[in-house]
Structure formats: structure tokens, C-alpha cells
Write an enzyme that holds these catalytic residues in place. Structure first.
Site, mmCIF file in Angstrom:
data_model
loop_
_atom_site.group_PDB
_atom_site.id
_atom_site.type_symbol
_atom_site.label_atom_id
_atom_site.label_comp_id
_atom_site.label_asym_id
_atom_site.label_seq_id
_atom_site.Cartn_x
_atom_site.Cartn_y
_atom_site.Cartn_z
ATOM 1 N N THR A 23 12.900 4.209 10.564
ATOM 2 C CA THR A 23 13.899 3.027 11.000
ATOM 3 C C THR A 23 13.375 1.909 10.682
ATOM 4 O O THR A 23 12.071 1.447 10.536
ATOM 5 C CB THR A 23 13.884 3.043 12.495
ATOM 6 O OG1 THR A 23 14.316 4.386 13.191
ATOM 7 C CG2 THR A 23 14.636 1.973 13.103
ATOM 8 N N ASN A 51 -6.141 -9.790 -7.704
ATOM 9 C CA ASN A 51 -6.472 -10.488 -6.192
ATOM 10 C C ASN A 51 -7.861 -10.859 -6.208
ATOM 11 O O ASN A 51 -7.770 -11.840 -5.066
ATOM 12 C CB ASN A 51 -6.093 -9.397 -5.417
ATOM 13 C CG ASN A 51 -7.068 -8.299 -5.225
ATOM 14 O OD1 ASN A 51 -7.161 -7.420 -6.446
ATOM 15 N ND2 ASN A 51 -7.637 -7.939 -4.385
ATOM 16 N N GLN A 108 0.230 -9.759 -5.597
ATOM 17 C CA GLN A 108 -0.402 -11.289 -5.683
ATOM 18 C C GLN A 108 0.793 -12.026 -6.390
ATOM 19 O O GLN A 108 0.595 -13.383 -6.089
ATOM 20 C CB GLN A 108 -1.618 -11.392 -6.344
ATOM 21 C CG GLN A 108 -2.944 -10.860 -5.381
ATOM 22 C CD GLN A 108 -3.002 -11.545 -4.104
ATOM 23 O OE1 GLN A 108 -2.853 -12.813 -3.975
ATOM 24 N NE2 GLN A 108 -3.609 -10.580 -3.159
ATOM 25 N N CYS A 148 -9.337 -6.052 1.799
ATOM 26 C CA CYS A 148 -9.278 -4.505 2.001
ATOM 27 C C CYS A 148 -10.706 -4.036 1.957
ATOM 28 O O CYS A 148 -11.022 -2.592 2.319
ATOM 29 C CB CYS A 148 -8.158 -3.944 0.962
ATOM 30 S SG CYS A 148 -6.623 -4.467 1.481
ATOM 31 N N THR A 166 0.813 -1.147 -0.027
ATOM 32 C CA THR A 166 0.016 0.181 -0.112
ATOM 33 C C THR A 166 0.981 1.140 0.015
ATOM 34 O O THR A 166 0.531 2.056 -0.889
ATOM 35 C CB THR A 166 -0.699 -0.113 1.245
ATOM 36 O OG1 THR A 166 -2.010 -1.109 1.039
ATOM 37 C CG2 THR A 166 -1.792 1.315 1.528
ATOM 38 N N HIS A 177 3.731 -10.374 3.481
ATOM 39 C CA HIS A 177 2.574 -11.316 3.804
ATOM 40 C C HIS A 177 1.908 -11.995 3.026
ATOM 41 O O HIS A 177 1.037 -12.850 3.310
ATOM 42 C CB HIS A 177 1.547 -10.243 5.035
ATOM 43 C CG HIS A 177 0.855 -9.589 4.234
ATOM 44 N ND1 HIS A 177 -0.538 -10.074 4.143
ATOM 45 C CD2 HIS A 177 1.002 -8.476 3.814
ATOM 46 C CE1 HIS A 177 -1.224 -9.005 3.484
ATOM 47 N NE2 HIS A 177 -0.414 -8.022 3.066
ATOM 48 N N SER A 200 4.526 -7.121 -1.190
ATOM 49 C CA SER A 200 4.123 -7.336 0.274
ATOM 50 C C SER A 200 4.804 -8.579 0.826
ATOM 51 O O SER A 200 4.378 -9.463 0.030
ATOM 52 C CB SER A 200 2.707 -6.936 0.591
ATOM 53 O OG SER A 200 2.649 -5.494 0.839
#
Length: 385
Positions: A237, A151, A179, A327, A72, A201, A199
Site C-alpha cells: 500500500t 555521500n 545525495q 549507515c 535502499t 529525506h 530518497s
């Protein structure tokens, strides 16, 4: 009762190797990667190693990989910062009608700033027509943002064909590969992609970590400001433990493993179709299983059975599936993907479910799911008569 997870397009469970690598990092190396002392240097070395692992998977230079908090952020950065950096060259952007909301929402915000966005339509396979793309690409176009694979229905976009059209054009080419990254070999430099988002995850890595590939020719300002991390391209960070987990997940998936997963997932969908047919259950696939696609996403239209009722009953039976993108799971609005494919009056919008497999899904899980789905659909249809 055993619970079976079939919502891997939303997120995936972390693999044991990922958990072990992150645990070791958190327990033994807590330094800030920007610090110059021993602890910071150790953390920075882990960061560099992870960046190299992911760069190898993408076949790009490690300096071109920027770590973010997720796709995102990467999508927002690529879209918003490109628009602002290149406004003097034009204000036209091209995308598709079935992009993820983390692409569509920044574009809608840019429209309010005076940019023009073309949302390419898709057919019933969830694919764009390159003739439509050619008709809308013009001298004012500064960005094209198209997902690698969808997705909700798994359709793939003609990434190479788009990149070829843009090879001598001023527009940057951004691809949301969230995806696809863990399922297909993706080499952005070879393909002609200028920016790419992903991403961790979605491929059995941790949440809260993503990447943005940015080619050397892309000149945009940082989206996150306040520090000089990521060679001044993304302040904040670095989540070193999460990034190490991301790299570990990537290292477990070479091109052969990805191909095997695609084949395995395709067999799962065929098994469900076979069982539905044997039971006499009417169904239609949203999309096309015979077209190039992401095989882990399987979207079914089951006439007469509402999406909400199917989700609820399957959940009570121990099966986790989805009605569409995670989402938008809390929204009462119909899927914008299915709307774009079939029209806003199609019954598919309210009678479809998304099943999505993962590397830990077994054929036993799939068989049990199909049996439960048949019972539930038959019961729901019988009650509605």
C-alpha cells in the site's frame, strides 16, 4: 545551548511546507489509493499528482516513476532483479569501491550466487578513471551501478561518459542519485540512465519514501510482491502522505534553487578553510573542492585529532557532524570510502570528520562551528603531546 545540525548528508529536517502538505493529506484523505470508492479515488488522485511532479523534475514520463520505501529498496531492486532477470546474458557487474552499502551489500550477496563484480578503484579525488572502466566492460557485463555523487566526500562520477559507453551495450545502467537528486538537475532519459534511485529525506522530505526511475526498456520482475500497486511493479500500500511530502519537497527545488544552494554550500566550506588557516590549524580536504562535486558534503582530515574525540566534543559543544556514512555510524570499521581513496594505513581513516550542510544552514552556524572546531582540535592536539 543552541544545537547546530551539520549532518544533512545523513538526513535533513522537513521543511514547513512539507509538514503542512503531509498533515493535510493525513487529516483529510486517509483512503487506500488502490480502493475504487470515493476515498480511494481521492487518494489515488493525490498519488498521481505527486508522481507527475517528480516526473517533471526528472523530465520523464510519470509511468516510469515507481515509489518505494527509500533508496535502499530502490538500489536493492535495481541490482538484484537485474542480475536475476539477465543471468542468461552474462554474470558480470561493474560498480565502484566507494558506493553506499545498499549497493555494495546486494552485490556481495550476488557474488555468493556466482556473479562476478568489478569494484573500480578511485583516486585521491574520489573519482574513477574511465580507462579502468573501459578495460573491464565486456560482453558478459549485464549491469553497471555507479552513484551520481558520493555521500562521504562529495565527489561526482562521470555519469554521461559511462552512459555513452553503454549506449550500444546490453548492460543496464543504474545510478544511485540519493545525495545528488536535490542538488543537481538530473534528467535520466537525456543522460542515458536506465534506472535511478533517490530518497525523500535527503531533500527536506519525509523518511521512509523513495523512488526508482525505470526506463521503458528495462525488463525486470518486481522485488516486492503481494499486490498490484505501482502498476504491478512494487507491491505494498502506497504511503500517500509521505509521497505527497516527497513531491512537495521536490517542487520547492527548481534548477535555479539547486544552483544557488551549491554556490552557498561552497562558500561555507571556503569559510571553514579560511578560519582554520587563520588559526594555524593544519588540515587537508578529503577529496578536491576544485573538481565537480556535491558541495553540501565537506570532509576534513585534521592530523592529530581522532574522529571519535572530535565527534564527541563537537556534540557536547552543540554541533552535530559525522565521521562518515550514517549507515555505518555504529561500526568501528574505518570508512570504506576513505580507505579506497587513501589506503588502509592512512591516518585519514581515524582523523577525519564529515560536515554536511542543508538548506537551513546559515553562515552564522558555519562560523560558530568553525570557531568550536578550532578550539577542540587545538585542545586535542595539545593533550596528545
Amino acid at each position: 545551548m543552541k544545537h547546530v545540525y551539520l549532518d544533512n548528508a545523513a538526513t535533513t529536517p522537513m521543511k514547513p511546507e512539507v509538514v503542512a502538505a503531509m498533515t493535510d493529506q493525513m487529516q483529510n484523505d486517509f483512503g487506500n489509493a488502490s480502493s475504487t470508492h470515493f476515498f480511494g479515488r481521492t487518494a489515488h488522485a493525490a498519488l498521481d499528482k505527486a508522481r507527475q511532479t517528480i516526473a517533471n523534475a526528472l523530465a520523464v514520463k510519470p509511468d516510469w516513476v515507481i515509489f518505494t520505501a527509500g533508496a535502499t529498496e530502490s538500489n536493492n531492486t535495481a541490482i538484484t532483479q537485474t542480475a536475476h532477470a539477465r543471468a542468461s546474458l552474462g554474470k558480470h557487474i561493474i560498480t565502484t569501491a566507494i558506493e553506499h552499502l545498499s549497493v555494495l551489500e546486494p552485490l556481495r550477496a550476488l557474488e555468493k550466487e556466482g556473479y562476478t563484480v568489478t569494484y573500480l578503484p578511485v583516486d585521491e579525488n574520489g573519482e574513477i578513471n574511465m580507462a579502468d572502466f573501459d578495460a573491464t566492460l565486456d560482453d558478459d557485463t549485464i549491469l553497471v551501478s555507479v552513484m551520481y555523487g558520493n555521500n562521504e566526500v562529495g565527489s561526482q562520477m562521470p555519469i554521461k561518459a559511462i552512459a555513452d559507453r553503454l549506449r550500444d551495450h546490453q548492460a543496464y545502467f543504474h545510478v544511485d542519485a540519493t545525495q545528488a537528486f536535490g542538488l543537481l538537475p538530473i534528467h535520466p532519459e537525456e543522460l542515458g540512465i536506465d534506472m535511478l534511485s533517490a530518497s525523500a529525506h535527503k531533500l527536506n522530505g519525509p523518511k521512509g519514501v523513495g523512488l526508482m526511475y525505470r526506463a521503458e526498456n528495462v525488463k525486470i520482475q518486481p522485488f516486492m510482491r503481494g499486490g498490484e500497486q505501482e502498476t504491478k511493479r512494487r507491491a505494498g500500500t502506497e504511503n500517500v502522505a509521505g509521497i505527497v511530502g516527497f513531491a512537495t519537497a521536490v517542487s520547492l527545488l527548481d534548477d535555479d534553487a539547486k544552483a544557488q544552494l551549491q554556490q552557498r554550500y561552497a562558500s561555507f566550506s571556503r569559510e571553514i578553510c579560511s578560519k582554520l588557516e587563520a588559526a594555524g590549524v593544519t588540515y587537508h580536504v578529503n577529496g578536491n573542492l576544485d573538481r565537480p562535486r556535491l558541495q553540501h558534503v565537506f570532509n576534513l582530515y585534521l592530523p592529530g585529532a581522532s574522529t571519535y574525540a572530535m565527534q564527541t566534543n563537537l556534540d557536547l559543544a552543540g554541533f552535530a557532524i559525522s565521521g562518515g556514512s550514517a549507515c555505518t555510524a555504529g561500526s568501528l570499521e574505518p570508512s570504506h570510502v576513505l580507505t579506497a581513496m587513501y589506503g588502509e594505513k592512512s591516518p585519514r581513516l581515524e582523523e577525519s570528520i564529515r560536515i554536511s550542510y542543508g538548506s537551513m544552514t546559515t553562515m552564522e552556524d558555519v562560523d560558530a562551528f568553525a570557531d568550536a572546531l578550532i578550539r577542540i582540535v587545538q585542545r586535542l592536539i595539545a593533550r596528545s603531546k
